[in-house]
Design an enzyme around this catalytic site. Structure first.
Site, PDB file in Angstrom:
ATOM      1  N   HIS A 110     -33.406 -19.988  30.369  1.00 14.65           N
ATOM      2  CA  HIS A 110     -33.679 -19.680  28.957  1.00 14.65           C
ATOM      3  C   HIS A 110     -35.125 -19.241  28.736  1.00 14.65           C
ATOM      4  O   HIS A 110     -35.511 -18.923  27.616  1.00 14.65           O
ATOM      5  CB  HIS A 110     -33.370 -20.890  28.074  1.00 14.65           C
ATOM      6  CG  HIS A 110     -31.926 -21.255  28.055  1.00 14.65           C
ATOM      7  ND1 HIS A 110     -30.935 -20.365  27.685  1.00 14.65           N
ATOM      8  CD2 HIS A 110     -31.284 -22.407  28.395  1.00 14.65           C
ATOM      9  CE1 HIS A 110     -29.748 -20.955  27.781  1.00 14.65           C
ATOM     10  NE2 HIS A 110     -29.932 -22.201  28.226  1.00 14.65           N
ATOM     11  N   ASP A 149     -23.775 -20.359  34.187  1.00 13.61           N
ATOM     12  CA  ASP A 149     -24.048 -21.502  33.321  1.00 13.61           C
ATOM     13  C   ASP A 149     -23.218 -21.380  32.037  1.00 13.61           C
ATOM     14  O   ASP A 149     -22.890 -20.274  31.620  1.00 13.61           O
ATOM     15  CB  ASP A 149     -25.549 -21.499  32.989  1.00 13.61           C
ATOM     16  CG  ASP A 149     -26.032 -22.778  32.346  1.00 13.61           C
ATOM     17  OD1 ASP A 149     -26.644 -23.585  33.054  1.00 13.61           O
ATOM     18  OD2 ASP A 149     -25.791 -22.975  31.128  1.00 13.61           O
ATOM     19  N   HIS A 151     -24.176 -21.882  29.149  1.00  9.04           N
ATOM     20  CA  HIS A 151     -25.002 -21.266  28.111  1.00  9.04           C
ATOM     21  C   HIS A 151     -25.407 -19.870  28.544  1.00  9.04           C
ATOM     22  O   HIS A 151     -25.654 -19.631  29.719  1.00  9.04           O
ATOM     23  CB  HIS A 151     -26.272 -22.089  27.882  1.00  9.04           C
ATOM     24  CG  HIS A 151     -26.008 -23.527  27.566  1.00  9.04           C
ATOM     25  ND1 HIS A 151     -26.039 -24.499  28.522  1.00  9.04           N
ATOM     26  CD2 HIS A 151     -25.674 -24.125  26.398  1.00  9.04           C
ATOM     27  CE1 HIS A 151     -25.743 -25.669  27.954  1.00  9.04           C
ATOM     28  NE2 HIS A 151     -25.516 -25.471  26.671  1.00  9.04           N
ATOM     29  N   ASP A 238     -22.482 -26.488  33.964  1.00  8.53           N
ATOM     30  CA  ASP A 238     -21.975 -27.110  32.750  1.00  8.53           C
ATOM     31  C   ASP A 238     -20.713 -26.438  32.217  1.00  8.53           C
ATOM     32  O   ASP A 238     -20.245 -26.749  31.138  1.00  8.53           O
ATOM     33  CB  ASP A 238     -23.072 -27.169  31.681  1.00  8.53           C
ATOM     34  CG  ASP A 238     -24.070 -26.039  31.799  1.00  8.53           C
ATOM     35  OD1 ASP A 238     -23.768 -25.057  32.508  1.00  8.53           O
ATOM     36  OD2 ASP A 238     -25.148 -26.124  31.197  1.00  8.53           O
TER      37      ASP A 238
END
Lengths: 450, 557
Positions: A110, A149, A151, A238
């Site tokens: 991120h 991921d 996200h 995740d």
């Protein structure tokens, strides 16, 4: 010929956390350690464990504009995670190992090009740092980053959005239901790197089977056609069915077979916060898959509740069809229709730093150069509620920048230095590997040396 | 007075120490009958000494090493409860291996129950194949020994005369395959080892020695003779440990030294870092199998005084093989010993023969020059290996930031030479490494000195899980309940201390443990949602490692 091993750096950073109850805390890799050590993974002849090393400040500056300086945003823990990734990436490139998995904390996907603080548990982008390191030291050209991921890897996307030599593919839970709220199909890269960014937003509950449909139908063919010299798996875990932050239903074996098919040169651990129910199993399965070992005995204690859904599968098929069309037609599309025909493409961005709680407002301008990927300028303002805003101006020159872009970039730099709007001005010259920052208040110019 | 006896493959060495002085030393050839050689050496140093004056006797022995190397034990079957994880095909312990259902996870929670019927059937098959020794090991049995205990109960009921060894009692560290090997070798050697211990005890009694008797472990610590019966494999490689401790006792305190033990066929290297011998980070390897046995970091390279030297494409080649004695002693081909003889660096064998031997190589230079070249080659091989050892030590993985950051480059101050070939070579090696050379007095019995001065070591690793209210002790495999919902970090330390004392008492070394160091002290939260629901405490304590005393240079009977 000697068979090469799979390289591992296991750096759980048992003495680093964001806060005691934060998901990104000391014990995140504790159970993974227990599982790996108890299985005797490090003793397998197919695997070699390495001690990490620290990335240099310059390795960070090759990617990020840290405000005001690298030291301010980066702790030793970050340098170790990035350094471990570099170490393995370099060993793969030098053919000392077959592939590598950096099981490190803290994560990084991120972290965007401009760093005013911590976003989504990340300060610096480990994968991007490896890419720029390999380009600078080894002249490696084309790189594919597959972000697995849950996200959206908005940081990695941001850094390579205008980079035609980096293919960034991310699958992730649909941004309407999860942080950071981005990663939709129309985010395809800028005018100089159109369709080098592909986002695959997943509907809630997506299963292994559906993911592998996406992998087989879309990701693998695209990667194959792009012909990267180096493949990185930005390995968030995740998407697992037990993850507390995500709602996707992948299993450890699903992750393993993904890596078996993708054959990444380097995997770098990203998220994954089911530290007991997923991480030990997923990490081990990925290691086994990368080392060419049988992972069919890896099994989570609680089996997943898989719910078939025709509606979901149709939705996924539709996404795949749409992206395949875009990829197939990427060179025929009239980019002026999308980006306008100006010489400088400009976009505005508003970025939220969730961990630190403030906003950044950005204006990004890209020179649409016919000779090279063009240089980029970023006018950025961090708006804090609790202290004065910080305004910075950043210029980045790609490693393949043409001489006219180089000249223009330096002209921009000296203009910005004289502009009272900015607190700091930066130029990131990847051609010369020179990174300069200017503090307008003290009138000091700093060349990053190490 | 202290006695140290090293029963090596070729020689049995013994020393008698009073305070820091070597009062007597002996070296006798090791015969088939280990005990016989041991007694002979003992008698030599005991001349004119009253047995009552002896305070302590420590042995280092190759008995377990030899038992294993020569496979002089009955066959042992291995039963594993691996549950999910790496493929079961990966388990290769060079013996009958049976896999049964059942699983425990990393927190010690049972996730799959045992299937008694399956176990009974598999035990029956083992009986049919003639097995009556069994090692039982479960994955994470160090966190919960339930399954291993259940299987032991089953076996006891069905085959009362079988010998069963459980994994959690012989290897408490994480690493199932290594724990299996520990259990396997323990099961294989326990009987014969006990017999050996019995006869050693008997011999001491016969000589009227009532002092405490100890055996040296691979990690350089001592165990009372009787206590070592439970863990005979810990005594493997006590020889190299003895020689390292011996040198440690002979070099100035606090220095960083390389111990170079140059024998006939091999050169053994060990490191003493700032006065402490370096332990290998993982367990030692025994007959190609990896164990959990803690050992000193010792490396053996196939170059010694008797190594055959050849000419290959006009260049000196150190073959790494022994073809017999050196030429100067009537051997078949030139060796480094011949080169040393030619250069008058040692006084062994016939110098004319040595010159002749070196000349057979057919080098285009004087025997003198050729000998120098040979020595250079040998030194190069040894120095490279020493540098590699330091480098590997520096590159050992670290799992904490402070650990990684405190790593620094360390290079030796001293090269200490022991063994037959040391005299001629150590000076060259030291020069290459830019250190001081040391040829300690009594070096020829350094092993026995090492045994004599070795301290008992007791380590205790406690892991407490406050959410489950359980704790485990790695070294003994003990599993207990906490019964304290407010269990704190201090409680964890106190509990670990209590168990360390208990362990020292059961080993019979309580009065000798002295200072206790905290090796590791960590707390991990268990968070559900955003709340801490429990903690994992990880505490490792250790008695001060090292030697009882340094030994004065010079002055012996």
């Amino acid at each position: 010929m000697k068979t090469l091993k799979t390289g591992l750096v296991f750096f759980p950073a048992f003495d680093w956390s964001i806060s005691p109850t934060h998901p990104e805390r000391e014990e995140r890799l504790l159970y993974t350690r227990d599982q790996l050590f108890e299985e005797g993974i490090m003793d397998l002849p197919e695997i070699e464990e390495f001690a990490p090393r620290l990335a240099l400040k310059k390795d960070v500056a090759r990617v990020h504009f840290c405000v005001p300086q690298v030291d301010y945003q980066v702790l030793k823990a970050h340098l170790i995670a990035a350094g471990a990734s570099i170490l393995l990436g370099e060993k793969v490139y030098r053919k000392e190992i077959k592939n590598g998995f950096a099981l490190v904390r803290p994560p990084g996907h991120h972290a965007m090009r401009v760093v005013h603080g911590n976003r989504g548990f990340c300060n610096i982008n480990n994968e991007a740092i490896v890419v720029e390191y390999l380009r600078h030291h080894y002249g490696i050209k084309k790189i594919a980053i597959i972000d697995t991921d849950v996200h959206h890897g908005d940081g990695t996307q941001d850094i390579f959005y205008h980079d035609p030599d980096v293919l960034y593919i991310s699958f992730h839970q649909d941004g309407r239901t999860i942080f950071p709220g981005t990663g939709f199909i129309p985010e395809l890269g800028g005018p100089t790197a159109f369709a080098r960014t592909l986002n695959i937003p997943l509907p809630l509950g997506t299963t292994d089977e559906e993911l592998h449909f996406i992998l087989d139908q879309l990701i693998l063919p695209v990667v194959q056609e792009f012909k990267p010299d180096f493949i990185i798996n930005s390995a968030g875990q995740d998407n697992h069915y037990t993850d507390p932050l995500g709602s996707i239903c992948m299993t450890a074996r699903g992750y393993a077979s993904l890596n078996e098919k993708l054959k990444p040169d380097l995997a770098v651990l990203e998220g994954g916060y089911a530290i007991e129910t997923a991480l030990p199993y997923v990490n081990m399965a990925i290691i086994l898959a990368m080392a060419g070992q049988d992972y069919s005995y890896v099994q989570e204690p609680q089996p997943p509740q898989i719910r078939k859904s025709t509606k979901r599968f149709n939705e996924i098929k539709e996404i795949v069809t749409q992206l395949k069309d875009i990829w197939r037609n990427k060179d025929k599309i009239n980019l002026n229709q999308i980006f306008g025909s100006e010489e400088y493409f400009q976009r505005k961005k508003s970025i939220y730093y969730d961990t630190d709680g403030f906003h950044e407002e950005q204006v990004e301008r890209v020179k649409r150069c016919k000779e090279c990927p063009g240089y980029i300028t970023i006018d950025s303002k961090a708006v804090h509620s609790w202290r004065d805003s910080v305004k910075v101006f950043c210029i980045t020159l790609p490693i393949t920048a043409c001489s006219s872009c180089q000249n223009e970039a330096y002209e921009n730099y000296s203009d910005a230095r004289n502009n009272r709007r900015y607190d700091y001005v930066y130029i990131q010259d990847k051609v010369k590997d020179v990174f300069i920052s200017y503090n307008r208040k003290t009138k000091q110019e700093l060349y990053l040396e190490d | 007075m202290l006695i140290g006896i090293d029963v090596g493959g070729t020689c049995t060495d013994a020393v008698l120490l009073r305070k820091d002085k070597v009062l007597a030393k002996a070296k006798v050839p090791t015969g088939e009958d280990l005990l016989g050689s041991l007694m002979k050496a003992l008698d030599k140093i005991m001349e004119g000494v009253q047995p009552a004056e002896i305070k302590r006797v420590v042995f280092s022995t190759t008995i377990i090493t030899n038992l294993i190397a020569e496979k002089k034990y009955e066959k042992v079957a291995v039963m594993i409860i691996p549950g999910p994880g790496i493929s079961h095909e990966k388990y290769n312990f060079k013996t009958e291996t049976v896999i049964v259902d059942g699983a425990v996870d990393y927190r010690g929670r049972e996730i799959i129950k045992l299937n008694e019927q399956e176990i009974k059937e598999k035990l029956f098959l083992l009986e049919q194949k003639g097995y009556h020794k069994l090692a039982v090991v479960g994955k994470f049995s160090n966190r919960n020994n339930l399954h291993e205990n259940q299987i032991e109960t089953l076996v006891r009921g069905l085959y009362p005369d079988w010998q069963v060894v459980l994994g959690h009692r012989v290897g408490g560290k994480l690493n199932l395959p290594r724990r299996v090997v520990n259990a396997y070798y323990t099961c294989a050697t326990q009987e014969k080892y006990s017999k050996f211990i019995n006869s050693v005890e008997e011999a001491l009694i016969k000589r009227g020695i009532g002092a405490d008797a100890y055996i040296l472990k691979a990690d350089g610590g001592t165990l009372p003779l009787r206590a070592s019966e439970k863990v005979p494999v810990e005594t493997i490689f006590s020889g190299p440990a003895a020689s390292t401790l011996g040198v440690q006792a002979l070099v100035p305190p606090g220095q960083t030294a390389v111990v170079v033990d140059i024998g006939g066929t091999t050169t053994d290297l060990a490191l003493i870092l700032s006065g402490e011998p370096l332990l290998s980070s993982k367990g030692v390897q025994v007959d190609e199998l990896l164990t959990q046995v803690r050992g000193l970091s010792v490396r053996s390279i196939p170059v010694g005084g008797d190594t055959a030297v050849e000419l290959s494409e006009g260049r000196i080649l150190i073959t790494g093989k022994r073809k017999g004695f050196p030429y100067c002693q009537g051997g078949p081909c030139p060796t480094p010993t011949d080169a040393l003889r030619v250069l008058n660096l040692i006084d062994l064998g016939d110098r004319d023969l040595a010159v002749k031997g070196i000349s057979t190589l057919g080098l285009n230079c004087s025997p003198q020059k050729a000998a120098e070249q040979i020595i250079d080659e040998v030194v190069k091989i040894i120095v490279t290996e020493i540098q590699r050892m330091f480098l590997e030590w520096e590159q050992e993985p670290a799992y904490r930031i402070w650990e990684l950051l405190q790593k620094r480059s360390v290079r030796p101050d001293i090269v200490a030479g022991v063994g037959g070939g040391a005299i001629g070579l150590v000076e060259h090696i030291a020069r290459e490494l830019n250190c001081k050379k040391l040829l300690p007095a009594h070096a020829e019995v350094a092993n026995a000195i090492g045994a004599a001065v070795a301290r008992p070591t007791v380590q205790l690793s406690l892991r407490a899980d406050t959410e489950r209210q359980v704790f485990t002790v790695e070294e003994t495999g003990y599993q207990g309940k906490l019964n304290n919902t407010k269990f704190s970090e201090k409680d964890a330390l106190d509990l670990a201390n209590e168990w360390l004392n208990r362990q020292a008492k059961s080993l019979g070394v309580l009065c000798e443990i002295g200072e206790v160091e905290i090796i590791r002290q960590e707390v991990f939260n268990m968070v559900r949602g955003w709340h801490t629901t429990g903690r994992i405490f990880d505490v490792v304590l250790q008695t001060k490692r090292g030697i009882l005393q340094y030994v004065e240079q010079g002055g012996s009977k």
